[in-house]
Design an enzyme around this catalytic site. Structure first.
Site, PDB file in Angstrom:
ATOM      1  N   ASN A 306       0.849  -1.190   0.000  1.00 28.62           N
ATOM      2  CA  ASN A 306       0.000   0.000   0.000  1.00 28.62           C
ATOM      3  C   ASN A 306       0.883   1.238   0.000  1.00 28.62           C
ATOM      4  OD1 ASN A 306      -1.399   2.347   1.582  1.00 28.62           O
ATOM      5  ND2 ASN A 306      -3.081   1.055   0.887  1.00 28.62           N
ATOM      6  N   SER A 329      -4.622   0.028  -2.991  1.00 24.30           N
ATOM      7  CA  SER A 329      -5.060   1.379  -2.645  1.00 24.30           C
ATOM      8  C   SER A 329      -6.336   1.270  -1.834  1.00 24.30           C
ATOM      9  CB  SER A 329      -5.300   2.212  -3.907  1.00 24.30           C
ATOM     10  OG  SER A 329      -5.594   3.546  -3.575  1.00 24.30           O
ATOM     11  N   GLU A 330      -6.399   2.006  -0.721  1.00 22.86           N
ATOM     12  CA  GLU A 330      -7.502   1.816   0.209  1.00 22.86           C
ATOM     13  C   GLU A 330      -8.857   2.198  -0.353  1.00 22.86           C
ATOM     14  OE1 GLU A 330      -5.078   5.336   2.030  1.00 22.86           O
ATOM     15  OE2 GLU A 330      -4.684   3.565   0.818  1.00 22.86           O
ATOM     16  N   ASN A 331      -8.896   2.935  -1.459  1.00 23.97           N
ATOM     17  CA  ASN A 331     -10.190   3.257  -2.057  1.00 23.97           C
ATOM     18  C   ASN A 331     -10.743   2.114  -2.901  1.00 23.97           C
ATOM     19  OD1 ASN A 331      -7.961   3.973  -3.788  1.00 23.97           O
ATOM     20  ND2 ASN A 331      -9.419   4.937  -5.174  1.00 23.97           N
TER      21      ASN A 331
END
Length: 500
Positions: A306, A329-331
């Site tokens: 990440n 990616s955290e989205n």
């Protein structure tokens, strides 16, 4: 004999219950306008609104504008962030219709920042993964849950400003969390979130309310659709029932009360600036690229990594296909790369820095809650973040300063450092005023305690023994001397004479 033949046929060939799409529709979904849908939703002063989106990707702009035009006030808005001054939830803030924001990141909304500082807006900052899970639990009928995110920070201890008075004094603060130990690790009790109205952006929806999302525009939209008393979906395309294959439906229509046609254009929040892989001619960017390049050496082949905002985003420039590294990616992506062709830009496909990216073979996209489930579940091998301060014990401060006007929120950083297997910090060794960033103790609000494993700066690379608070100098940058590092590092460290 005829009766026997009829019974025989219906036994062999049962009659199907639904012979036409019309019979399968639970109730009519499509509304003529966003305003009529909001009337049905009983939008009123004091409503709690859940608004999907990440930055301005996947935001229900048609519905947000309709809320503004409805002139409802004293709203509580739950969203990952609050858009821009003139776009997204930001237009509700600018029109003074919002009394409280529940967000993880303030972003570039200077209007919201000013109203917060002036005592005209309450903001509850919530770690992004905790926010996603609180929303998911709200939709799943789970009243509360325990999480390791935020242990040792203001999330655990409370007393962080939620609202200021007109004179600048703090009049409301966050509350401390109840704690409990599981598997020898401290956890915080978090409660579920539910709302009155959910505003959701979809790629496609059918007339029964079944929904498809596109790429990273799914983000918070899926979970927010499940946890409101009334859910309105705005879709780029509305199709008749039966046109969406059942196995391709992301959000079942059982969660949806109304569907409206999306009528607003899509925008990028940030124009891409890292398409060119050639070295930059900007001296400041050259320093950042040097740090990013050395940070790449900390990534193991065939790992899940990440990358945070800022210098970490530059790391992607130096990851080659043969490394076998998949970027998370955290989205809501695993498997992306920097976008090289401007003609392939897609407003529905961005990274956590809100820059357009491209998917690589083997990639996948998913919701924000699933993304953070991967993080909490220990499926992310390495996290690379920026920092304002790092202590010799591995404490990290990277989201808040002493200046309230510069506070933007923690985003997903607290979740990442609490759950990743290996945490790498990338930062310039000192501030612009030559103030050291590696300290004995962090003086700014913490992102996480004893969480950093490696620090990569423009002067050197350090490893941290978090239990003993010992720094180990592993590598010096070219043309940097040990004396320079000592002069700008006010804590003792152990170095190898083979460092280079």
């Amino acid at each position: 004999s005829l009766l026997f033949l009829f019974i025989y046929k219906i036994t062999l060939f049962p009659i199907r219950c639904c012979t036409s799409p019309r019979m399968c529709v639970l109730h009519p979904q499509v509304r003529d306008s966003a305003s009529s849908a909001l009337q049905d939703a009983k939008l009123r002063d004091g409503s709690t609104i859940l608004s999907g989106g990440f930055g301005i990707c996947g935001i229900p702009m048609t519905l947000i504008r309709a809320v503004r035009d409805a002139d409802a006030h004293n709203l509580t808005v739950v969203s990952n962030n609050c858009g821009l001054n003139d776009w997204g939830v930001g237009i509700l803030v600018a029109s003074n219709q919002v009394q409280k924001l529940c967000i993880s990141y303030l972003g570039r909304n200077t209007c919201a920042a000013k109203l917060y500082c002036d005592g005209k807006l309450s903001i509850e900052f919530i770690p992004q993964g905790t926010l996603a899970e609180r929303i998911r639990c709200g939709g799943a009928g789970i009243p509360a849950f325990y999480s390791p995110t935020g242990v040792g920070t203001v999330v655990q201890h409370g007393n962080f400003p939620v609202r200021y008075g007109m004179g600048g004094q703090v009049v409301e603060v966050s509350q401390p969390r109840e704690t409990r130990i599981f598997h020898n690790q401290l956890h915080l009790l978090e409660t579920a979130i539910r709302g009155d109205i959910a505003l959701i952006k979809a790629f496609r929806a059918d007339t029964a309310g079944n929904v498809q999302f596109k790429n990273t525009a799914q983000n918070f939209n899926f979970d927010m659709a499940t946890c409101a008393a009334y859910t309105v979906v705005e879709a780029d395309t509305i199709v008749p029932v039966g046109h969406l294959p059942s196995h391709d439906i992301h959000l079942p229509g059982v969660y949806v009360d109304a569907v409206v046609q999306s009528r607003e254009p899509k925008r990028f929040e940030i124009q891409p600036s890292y398409r060119n892989t050639a070295p930059s001619s900007d001296p400041n960017l050259q320093v950042r690229e040097l740090i990013a390049k050395h940070a790449t050496n900390e990534l193991k082949p065939h790992s899940i990594v990440n990358l945070g905002v800022g210098i970490p985003t530059l790391v992607s420039k130096y990851i080659m296909p043969h490394h076998g590294i998949f970027l998370h990616s955290e989205n809501g992506i695993v498997g992306y790369a920097p976008l090289l062709d401007p003609q392939c830009e897609d407003c529905d496909l961005i990274n956590a820095s809100k820059e357009p990216v491209q998917l690589v073979p083997g990639s996948s996209v998913f919701s924000s809650s699933q993304s953070f489930a991967m993080i909490r579940g220990g499926h992310i091998d390495t996290t690379v973040l920026g920092a304002m301060q790092v202590s010799r014990h591995g404490d990290l401060a990277n989201w808040a300063t002493d200046d309230v006007q510069r506070i933007r929120g923690m985003g997903g950083a607290m979740d990442l450092v609490a759950n990743s297997k290996h945490v790498v910090v990338t930062m310039e060794h000192t501030t612009k005023d030559s103030v050291p960033k590696i300290l004995d103790t962090c003086t700014l609000p913490l992102t996480g305690s004893r969480c950093v494993d490696t620090v990569v700066t423009d002067l050197a690379t350090f490893d941290i023994d978090k239990s003993s608070g010992t720094l180990y100098l592993r590598e010096l940058r070219p043309n940097v001397t040990l004396e320079q590092v000592r002069r700008h590092t006010p804590v003792p460290f152990i170095h190898s004479h083979h460092s280079s």
